[in-house]
Design a protein around this motif. Structure first.
Motif, mmCIF file in Angstrom:
data_model
loop_
_atom_site.group_PDB
_atom_site.id
_atom_site.type_symbol
_atom_site.label_atom_id
_atom_site.label_comp_id
_atom_site.label_asym_id
_atom_site.label_seq_id
_atom_site.Cartn_x
_atom_site.Cartn_y
_atom_site.Cartn_z
ATOM 1 N N VAL A 248 0.854 -1.183 0.000
ATOM 2 C CA VAL A 248 0.000 0.000 0.000
ATOM 3 C C VAL A 248 0.893 1.237 0.000
ATOM 4 N N VAL A 249 0.671 2.104 -0.972
ATOM 5 C CA VAL A 249 1.422 3.358 -1.078
ATOM 6 C C VAL A 249 0.457 4.520 -0.882
ATOM 7 N N ARG A 250 0.818 5.449 -0.012
ATOM 8 C CA ARG A 250 0.020 6.665 0.149
ATOM 9 C C ARG A 250 0.732 7.811 -0.561
ATOM 10 N N LEU A 251 0.074 8.382 -1.558
ATOM 11 C CA LEU A 251 0.614 9.527 -2.273
ATOM 12 C C LEU A 251 0.452 10.783 -1.430
ATOM 13 N N SER A 252 1.161 11.827 -1.777
ATOM 14 C CA SER A 252 1.095 13.069 -0.988
ATOM 15 C C SER A 252 -0.296 13.668 -1.009
ATOM 16 N N SER A 253 -1.110 13.311 -1.989
ATOM 17 C CA SER A 253 -2.491 13.788 -2.065
ATOM 18 C C SER A 253 -3.400 13.110 -1.052
ATOM 19 N N VAL B 89 -2.688 3.681 -3.131
ATOM 20 C CA VAL B 89 -2.506 2.758 -4.250
ATOM 21 C C VAL B 89 -2.334 1.362 -3.664
ATOM 22 N N LEU B 90 -3.204 0.428 -4.051
ATOM 23 C CA LEU B 90 -3.096 -0.960 -3.600
ATOM 24 C C LEU B 90 -2.471 -1.780 -4.714
ATOM 25 N N ILE B 91 -1.293 -2.320 -4.466
ATOM 26 C CA ILE B 91 -0.593 -3.136 -5.448
ATOM 27 C C ILE B 91 -0.735 -4.599 -5.071
ATOM 28 N N THR C 246 -7.643 7.604 1.065
ATOM 29 C CA THR C 246 -8.701 7.186 0.152
ATOM 30 C C THR C 246 -8.140 6.217 -0.878
ATOM 31 N N VAL C 247 -8.699 5.018 -0.927
ATOM 32 C CA VAL C 247 -8.254 4.050 -1.926
ATOM 33 C C VAL C 247 -8.665 4.555 -3.302
#
Length: 236
Positions: free
Chosen positions: A30-35, A39-41, A59-60
């Motif tokens: 799981v990556v959290r962008l600065s926004s 992102v679920l990989i 927010t996914v």
């Protein structure tokens, strides 16, 4: 299943999974962008407690099937997060016509300049039904210098079951970040793989998160390079 923080804005969770009779496990990153978008990989089965943890993080917004094998729980994730954009690889629409795939990972790109991705061309594997194309996409999380892999390299070690350890030793991938002999023998166009390896090595990564096996926190780039020197150059 619980989320484990491995770096700022980066988490993983894993579930049991058997493949060819062996317990290999499966890891979602799981990556959290600065926004604040997540992102679920390579999604795993999403329990209520896991979804609650995800919802607290952000927010996914993106759900990714990174190759032609890691798609089993994409439909469940799509149902749980219908607003998310579904990303797949070439061939997945034919394999999973029930999924509504919004975009293909068929060329290099980036999510907000923070999570880069590229198709890893040429990689194949020998399976009981014959040689199968993997069509894997690899990811680079720039802020944490992390390479995220699915099935192009494994890192099985003493934390795995004895049966899996034995199989990894026989197939040449025990306690090393590398593909197995099934991938080496199955891949027919190794020049494409070599080009992909060179593209990956252009990234400045230190950590490697594989979908199967243990995370490498330090020295991941050297381990990846060594694993693929064996794949490309070692005589059969």
């Amino acid at each position: 299943m619980t989320l484990t923080s491995i770096a700022n804005h980066l988490w993983t969770t894993a579930q049991p999974l058997r493949f060819l009779g062996l317990e290999v496990g499966a890891r979602m990153t799981v990556v959290r962008l600065s926004s604040g978008e997540l992102v679920l990989i390579s999604p795993v089965s999403l329990t209520e407690s896991l979804c609650s943890s995800l919802d607290k993080l952000g927010t996914v917004a993106h759900i990714i099937a990174p190759n032609l094998f890691h798609h089993l729980f994409v439909g469940q994730a799509q149902t749980r997060y219908p607003q998310a954009k579904i990303w797949g690889v070439e061939g997945l629409r034919d394999k999973r016509p029930d999924l509504k795939i919004d975009a293909l990972l068929d060329q290099t790109g980036t999510f907000a300049g923070e999570l880069d991705y590229l198709p890893f061309a040429g990689f194949e594997v020998i399976l009981p039904r014959g040689i199968a194309t993997v069509n894997e996409t690899v990811f680079f999380h720039r802020p944490s210098r992390t390479l995220i892999l699915t099935d192009i390299a494994f890192n099985f070690d003493s934390s795995n079951s004895l049966g899996t350890q034995l199989a990894a030793r026989v197939l040449g991938s025990y306690n090393k970040l590398k593909p197995t002999l099934l991938e080496k023998w199955g891949t027919r166009d190794k020049s494409k793989v070599e080009t992909s390896v060179q593209q990956v090595m252009a990234w400045d990564f230190e950590r490697v998160v594989p979908a199967h096996g243990s995370v490498i926190d330090v020295g991941g780039k050297a381990a990846f390079q060594a694993g693929y020197e064996w794949f490309l150059n070692r005589s059969l």
